[in-house]
Design a protein around this motif. Structure first.
Motif, PDB file in Angstrom:
ATOM      1  N   GLY A  50       0.812  -1.201   0.000  1.00 25.76           N
ATOM      2  CA  GLY A  50       0.000   0.000   0.000  1.00 25.76           C
ATOM      3  C   GLY A  50       0.853   1.262   0.000  1.00 25.76           C
ATOM      4  N   PRO A  51       0.229   2.433   0.263  1.00 26.39           N
ATOM      5  CA  PRO A  51       0.960   3.708   0.250  1.00 26.39           C
ATOM      6  C   PRO A  51       2.051   3.732   1.317  1.00 26.39           C
ATOM      7  N   LEU A  52       3.185   4.322   0.972  1.00 28.20           N
ATOM      8  CA  LEU A  52       4.324   4.361   1.886  1.00 28.20           C
ATOM      9  C   LEU A  52       4.711   5.791   2.237  1.00 28.20           C
ATOM     10  N   ASP A  53       3.786   6.715   2.065  1.00 28.86           N
ATOM     11  CA  ASP A  53       4.077   8.130   2.298  1.00 28.86           C
ATOM     12  C   ASP A  53       4.640   8.342   3.707  1.00 28.86           C
ATOM     13  N   GLY A  54       5.778   9.025   3.779  1.00 30.31           N
ATOM     14  CA  GLY A  54       6.378   9.365   5.056  1.00 30.31           C
ATOM     15  C   GLY A  54       7.132   8.243   5.730  1.00 30.31           C
ATOM     16  N   LEU A  55       7.258   7.091   5.072  1.00 34.94           N
ATOM     17  CA  LEU A  55       7.905   5.938   5.691  1.00 34.94           C
ATOM     18  C   LEU A  55       9.341   5.767   5.202  1.00 34.94           C
ATOM     19  N   ASP A  56      10.188   5.295   6.106  1.00 34.35           N
ATOM     20  CA  ASP A  56      11.534   4.868   5.759  1.00 34.35           C
ATOM     21  C   ASP A  56      11.501   3.354   5.590  1.00 34.35           C
ATOM     22  N   VAL A  57      12.016   2.870   4.454  1.00 34.87           N
ATOM     23  CA  VAL A  57      11.837   1.476   4.062  1.00 34.87           C
ATOM     24  C   VAL A  57      13.190   0.817   3.808  1.00 34.87           C
ATOM     25  N   LEU A  58      13.300  -0.438   4.232  1.00 30.17           N
ATOM     26  CA  LEU A  58      14.459  -1.258   3.924  1.00 30.17           C
ATOM     27  C   LEU A  58      14.013  -2.435   3.082  1.00 30.17           C
ATOM     28  N   VAL A  78      14.297   4.969   0.888  1.00 26.22           N
ATOM     29  CA  VAL A  78      14.416   3.522   0.715  1.00 26.22           C
ATOM     30  C   VAL A  78      15.890   3.135   0.744  1.00 26.22           C
ATOM     31  N   THR A  79      16.196   2.109   1.508  1.00 25.49           N
ATOM     32  CA  THR A  79      17.539   1.536   1.531  1.00 25.49           C
ATOM     33  C   THR A  79      17.458   0.113   1.003  1.00 25.49           C
ATOM     34  N   GLY A  80      18.335  -0.222   0.080  1.00 26.80           N
ATOM     35  CA  GLY A  80      18.442  -1.587  -0.409  1.00 26.80           C
ATOM     36  C   GLY A  80      19.738  -2.201   0.090  1.00 26.80           C
ATOM     37  N   VAL A  81      19.639  -3.340   0.763  1.00 28.11           N
ATOM     38  CA  VAL A  81      20.813  -4.052   1.276  1.00 28.11           C
ATOM     39  C   VAL A  81      20.964  -5.338   0.485  1.00 28.11           C
ATOM     40  N   ARG A  93      22.661   1.469 -11.148  1.00 28.15           N
ATOM     41  CA  ARG A  93      22.537   1.998 -12.510  1.00 28.15           C
ATOM     42  C   ARG A  93      21.082   2.311 -12.840  1.00 28.15           C
ATOM     43  N   ALA A  94      20.166   1.460 -12.395  1.00 28.78           N
ATOM     44  CA  ALA A  94      18.746   1.641 -12.713  1.00 28.78           C
ATOM     45  C   ALA A  94      18.131   2.827 -11.982  1.00 28.78           C
ATOM     46  N   HIS A  95      18.695   3.192 -10.840  1.00 26.48           N
ATOM     47  CA  HIS A  95      18.064   4.217 -10.005  1.00 26.48           C
ATOM     48  C   HIS A  95      19.014   5.354  -9.654  1.00 26.48           C
ATOM     49  N   ALA A  96      19.846   5.708 -10.593  1.00 24.36           N
ATOM     50  CA  ALA A  96      20.837   6.757 -10.355  1.00 24.36           C
ATOM     51  C   ALA A  96      20.189   8.080  -9.956  1.00 24.36           C
ATOM     52  N   GLY A  97      19.049   8.398 -10.555  1.00 20.57           N
ATOM     53  CA  GLY A  97      18.379   9.663 -10.243  1.00 20.57           C
ATOM     54  C   GLY A  97      17.900   9.722  -8.810  1.00 20.57           C
ATOM     55  N   ALA A 100      20.875  10.043  -6.483  1.00 22.11           N
ATOM     56  CA  ALA A 100      21.417  11.403  -6.492  1.00 22.11           C
ATOM     57  C   ALA A 100      20.545  12.359  -5.696  1.00 22.11           C
ATOM     58  N   ALA A 101      19.239  12.080  -5.668  1.00 24.09           N
ATOM     59  CA  ALA A 101      18.293  12.921  -4.933  1.00 24.09           C
ATOM     60  C   ALA A 101      18.194  12.531  -3.461  1.00 24.09           C
ATOM     61  N   HIS A 102      18.993  11.561  -3.039  1.00 24.48           N
ATOM     62  CA  HIS A 102      19.043  11.105  -1.645  1.00 24.48           C
ATOM     63  C   HIS A 102      17.721  10.495  -1.170  1.00 24.48           C
ATOM     64  N   ARG A 103      16.970   9.919  -2.108  1.00 22.16           N
ATOM     65  CA  ARG A 103      15.744   9.207  -1.745  1.00 22.16           C
ATOM     66  C   ARG A 103      15.959   7.701  -1.699  1.00 22.16           C
ATOM     67  N   LEU A 104      17.104   7.257  -2.178  1.00 18.64           N
ATOM     68  CA  LEU A 104      17.390   5.832  -2.277  1.00 18.64           C
ATOM     69  C   LEU A 104      18.871   5.599  -2.029  1.00 18.64           C
ATOM     70  N   ASP A 105      19.154   4.510  -1.323  1.00 13.04           N
ATOM     71  CA  ASP A 105      20.532   4.132  -1.023  1.00 13.04           C
ATOM     72  C   ASP A 105      20.656   2.632  -1.233  1.00 13.04           C
ATOM     73  N   VAL A 106      21.695   2.202  -1.924  1.00 13.98           N
ATOM     74  CA  VAL A 106      21.965   0.775  -2.148  1.00 13.98           C
ATOM     75  C   VAL A 106      23.325   0.473  -1.552  1.00 13.98           C
ATOM     76  N   ARG A 107      23.356  -0.507  -0.654  1.00 15.03           N
ATOM     77  CA  ARG A 107      24.604  -0.813   0.043  1.00 15.03           C
ATOM     78  C   ARG A 107      24.809  -2.312   0.193  1.00 15.03           C
ATOM     79  N   ALA A 108      26.038  -2.692   0.526  1.00 11.24           N
ATOM     80  CA  ALA A 108      26.351  -4.095   0.763  1.00 11.24           C
ATOM     81  C   ALA A 108      25.793  -4.530   2.109  1.00 11.24           C
TER      82      ALA A 108
END
Length: 209
Positions: A50-58, A78-81, A93-97, A100-108
């Motif tokens: 459902g809607p995720l407005d205002g939520l921090d997601v892993l 959103v953080t992707g581990v 590569r798929a989510h560079a934008g 860059a906007a600090h809405r998404l982070d991908v980490r090991a």
């Protein structure tokens, strides 16, 4: 596949380097294929969330990042581990934008070692990874740790009401599904198993409401 890669808790064998834990050129090809084969399941999970407005997601184990993009449309952050270097590269590569906007982070990282602080996120979601974790209990404990009070954990695996033909061999036996439920009940008060068309979904919260 590196010799140090531990076996999964469901099979006692090391996950393959094509689709289960992609590595090398073959893993990159597997990740590209996953974008197509798993998209329907990821859409079902996005709809269930459902809607995720205002939520921090892993998201744990985002692979090439299809669901990451769906989550980032409405979530605050959103953080992707992801343990696979090749899959991280595809997702970045798929989510560079969005990155860059600090809405998404991908980490090991992985389910048992996310690298996040305590109570960091409102929602944890993982699609088609729980059965290949090396240690189910350690993974559940870590994801409980990073959730905020009244946070929500959603784990999905191949199955559902009408499993895809390509995924039927991956559907878990009932005893293994019960094992997931038991691991969740050891850490959460409210645990429910539901089915979508192609997914068997476990939802857990720390409140009974």
């Amino acid at each position: 596949m590196a010799a140090s890669t531990p076996p999964s808790w469901t099979t006692g064998t090391v996950p393959n380097s094509f689709a289960a834990l992609p590595a090398g050129r073959l893993g990159t090809l597997g990740g590209q294929l996953m974008r197509l084969l798993n998209r329907a399941q990821q859409r079902e999970i996005a709809q269930l969330l459902g809607p995720l407005d205002g939520l921090d997601v892993l998201e744990v184990g985002p692979g090439p990042g299809v669901l990451l993009g769906m989550l980032a449309r409405t979530a605050r952050h959103v953080t992707g581990v992801e343990p696979s270097r090749e899959m991280r590269a595809l997702a970045i590569r798929a989510h560079a934008g969005a990155i860059a906007a600090h809405r998404l982070d991908v980490r090991a990282g992985d389910a048992a070692a996310t690298g996040l602080p305590d109570a960091a996120v409102d929602l944890v979601v993982s699609v088609n990874t729980v059965a290949i974790w090396p240690d189910l209990d350690a993974g559940v404990a870590e994801l409980r740790r990073v959730l905020r009070p009244d946070g929500r954990l959603v784990l999905s695996w191949h199955g559902g009401e009408r499993p895809a033909r390509t995924a039927r061999a991956l559907v878990l036996r009932e005893e293994l599904l019960h094992r997931i439920e038991d691991a969740l009940r050891a850490r959460f008060r409210d645990v429910r198993r539901t089915l979508t068309r192609r997914c068997t979904v476990f939802e857990a919260r720390d409140t009974a409401g």
